[in-house]
Design an enzyme around this catalytic site. Structure first.
Site, PDB file in Angstrom:
ATOM      1  N   LYS A  90      -4.718  42.471 -27.867  1.00  6.23           N
ATOM      2  CA  LYS A  90      -3.497  42.528 -28.681  1.00  6.23           C
ATOM      3  C   LYS A  90      -3.883  42.630 -30.106  1.00  6.23           C
ATOM      4  CE  LYS A  90      -1.778  38.395 -29.207  1.00  6.23           C
ATOM      5  NZ  LYS A  90      -2.102  37.868 -30.447  1.00  6.23           N
ATOM      6  N   ARG A 145       4.634  31.379 -32.651  1.00  4.69           N
ATOM      7  CA  ARG A 145       4.261  30.875 -31.323  1.00  4.69           C
ATOM      8  C   ARG A 145       4.877  29.811 -30.605  1.00  4.69           C
ATOM      9  NH1 ARG A 145      -1.364  32.467 -32.399  1.00  4.69           N
ATOM     10  NH2 ARG A 145      -2.959  31.382 -31.259  1.00  4.69           N
ATOM     11  N   ARG A 198     -17.370  41.077 -19.692  1.00  6.03           N
ATOM     12  CA  ARG A 198     -17.821  40.980 -21.353  1.00  6.03           C
ATOM     13  C   ARG A 198     -19.000  39.964 -21.264  1.00  6.03           C
ATOM     14  NH1 ARG A 198     -12.990  39.349 -25.364  1.00  6.03           N
ATOM     15  NH2 ARG A 198     -13.503  37.414 -24.993  1.00  6.03           N
ATOM     16  N   ARG A 208     -19.377  36.736 -22.087  1.00  6.26           N
ATOM     17  CA  ARG A 208     -19.328  35.595 -23.060  1.00  6.26           C
ATOM     18  C   ARG A 208     -19.323  34.329 -22.435  1.00  6.26           C
ATOM     19  NH1 ARG A 208     -15.136  36.598 -27.957  1.00  6.26           N
ATOM     20  NH2 ARG A 208     -14.498  34.572 -27.191  1.00  6.26           N
ATOM     21  N   ARG A 242      -6.565  29.762 -20.163  1.00  7.86           N
ATOM     22  CA  ARG A 242      -5.833  30.307 -21.286  1.00  7.86           C
ATOM     23  C   ARG A 242      -4.608  31.004 -21.059  1.00  7.86           C
ATOM     24  NH1 ARG A 242     -11.401  31.461 -23.677  1.00  7.86           N
ATOM     25  NH2 ARG A 242     -11.057  33.682 -22.929  1.00  7.86           N
TER      26      ARG A 242
HETATM   27  P1  AMP Z   1      -5.458  33.319 -32.735  1.00  5.16           P
HETATM   28  O1  AMP Z   1      -6.609  34.130 -33.562  1.00  5.16           O
HETATM   29  O2  AMP Z   1      -4.201  33.915 -33.151  1.00  5.16           O
HETATM   30  O3  AMP Z   1      -5.822  32.834 -31.494  1.00  5.16           O
HETATM   31  O4  AMP Z   1      -5.283  31.993 -33.778  1.00  5.16           O
HETATM   32  C1  AMP Z   1      -6.539  31.057 -33.819  1.00  5.16           C
HETATM   33  C2  AMP Z   1      -6.178  29.704 -33.997  1.00  5.16           C
HETATM   34  O5  AMP Z   1      -5.306  29.621 -35.145  1.00  5.16           O
HETATM   35  C3  AMP Z   1      -5.095  28.988 -32.910  1.00  5.16           C
HETATM   36  O6  AMP Z   1      -5.814  28.583 -31.875  1.00  5.16           O
HETATM   37  C4  AMP Z   1      -4.357  28.088 -33.852  1.00  5.16           C
HETATM   38  O7  AMP Z   1      -5.435  26.798 -34.065  1.00  5.16           O
HETATM   39  C5  AMP Z   1      -4.399  28.668 -35.299  1.00  5.16           C
HETATM   40  N1  AMP Z   1      -2.843  29.470 -35.352  1.00  5.16           N
HETATM   41  C6  AMP Z   1      -2.837  30.840 -35.229  1.00  5.16           C
HETATM   42  N2  AMP Z   1      -1.592  31.357 -35.434  1.00  5.16           N
HETATM   43  C7  AMP Z   1      -0.939  29.882 -35.195  1.00  5.16           C
HETATM   44  C8  AMP Z   1       0.787  29.763 -35.354  1.00  5.16           C
HETATM   45  N3  AMP Z   1       1.270  30.689 -35.422  1.00  5.16           N
HETATM   46  N4  AMP Z   1       0.890  28.414 -35.105  1.00  5.16           N
HETATM   47  C9  AMP Z   1       0.004  27.511 -34.966  1.00  5.16           C
HETATM   48  N5  AMP Z   1      -1.387  27.526 -35.160  1.00  5.16           N
HETATM   49  C10 AMP Z   1      -1.666  28.938 -35.148  1.00  5.16           C
END
Ligand code: AMP
Length: 200
Positions: A13, A88, A125, A127, A138
């Site tokens: 994404k 989210r 991949r 990892r 997940r």
């Molecule tokens: P992501 O790269 O989008 O998976 O985000 C990594 C981490 O950032 C998530 O696991 C959350 O801890 C935090 N995070 C990112 N976007 C949000 C959001 N919209 N609301 C709350 N936490 C967020």
């Protein structure tokens, strides 16, 4: 154009959001990237969210919304953007509605990836944190948390589903062509009420 990209973790994404944003000449706004930047540069916000992120928890809406609000006020966001990873939660949907209006988004692009295909791709991949069990977990968490959001945006007729399996270039092209097609009609209030589980 104001777009929102939604898709399971590992579906590509972020990659697609960045590519499509580049093609459309609008910024790619990823709250995850913004938080990571704060952590790596050691800002006050970074110190605050570091442990939350490490635990895989959500940063509280208040903090996330304040950060996003500032970002949307930057001049480069005036002509549109791709949101990635925000909203989210239902609280964040409401906050976004407050910032740009209920009709503020043009389209919600949902990358469709079959769970088994995703597991196969991520295992390939290689990892360390990608065991079959963690990937499936997940995916489950994503489905549980995103389903209510998709329902809200679905009712507004904003969702375009795009097949997320294939070559990176091919998927970018699919998204760009989907964006050229008309949105579906939003549901009427009656249809929304009839489809809901709210007792009348
Ligand atoms: P992501 O790269 O989008 O998976 O985000 C990594 C981490 O950032 C998530 O696991 C959350 O801890 C935090 N995070 C990112 N976007 C949000 C959001 N919209 N609301 C709350 N936490 C967020």
């Amino acid at each position: 154009m104001r777009l929102l990209f939604v898709g399971p973790p590992g579906a590509g994404k972020g990659t697609q959001a960045a590519r499509v944003a580049g093609r459309l000449g609008i910024p790619h706004i990823s709250t995850g990237d913004m938080f990571r930047h704060h952590v790596s540069t050691g800002t006050e916000l970074g110190k605050l969210v570091d442990s939350i992120m490490k635990a895989g928890e959500y940063v509280p809406d208040e903090i996330t919304v304040a950060m996003l609000r500032e970002r949307l006020n930057e001049p480069d966001a005036a002509d549109g953007y791709i949101l990635d990873g925000f909203p989210r939660t239902e609280g964040q949907v409401a906050a976004l509605d407050g910032l740009i209006g209920e009709d503020g988004l043009d389209t919600v692009v949902v990358l469709e990836v079959d769970e088994d295909a995703l597991v196969e791709r991520l295992l390939a991949r290689g990892r360390a944190d990608d065991t079959e069990e963690t990937i499936r977990n997940r995916f489950k968490v994503y489905q549980e948390q995103t389903a209510p959001l998709l329902e809200i945006y679905g009712d507004r007729g904003l969702i375009k589903e795009v097949d997320g399996i294939g070559e990176v270039d091919e998927i970018t092209d699919r998204i760009l062509s989907a964006l050229e097609t008309q949105n579906s009609q939003p549901k009427t209030q009656n249809e929304i009420i009839e489809g809901s589980e709210i007792p009348r």
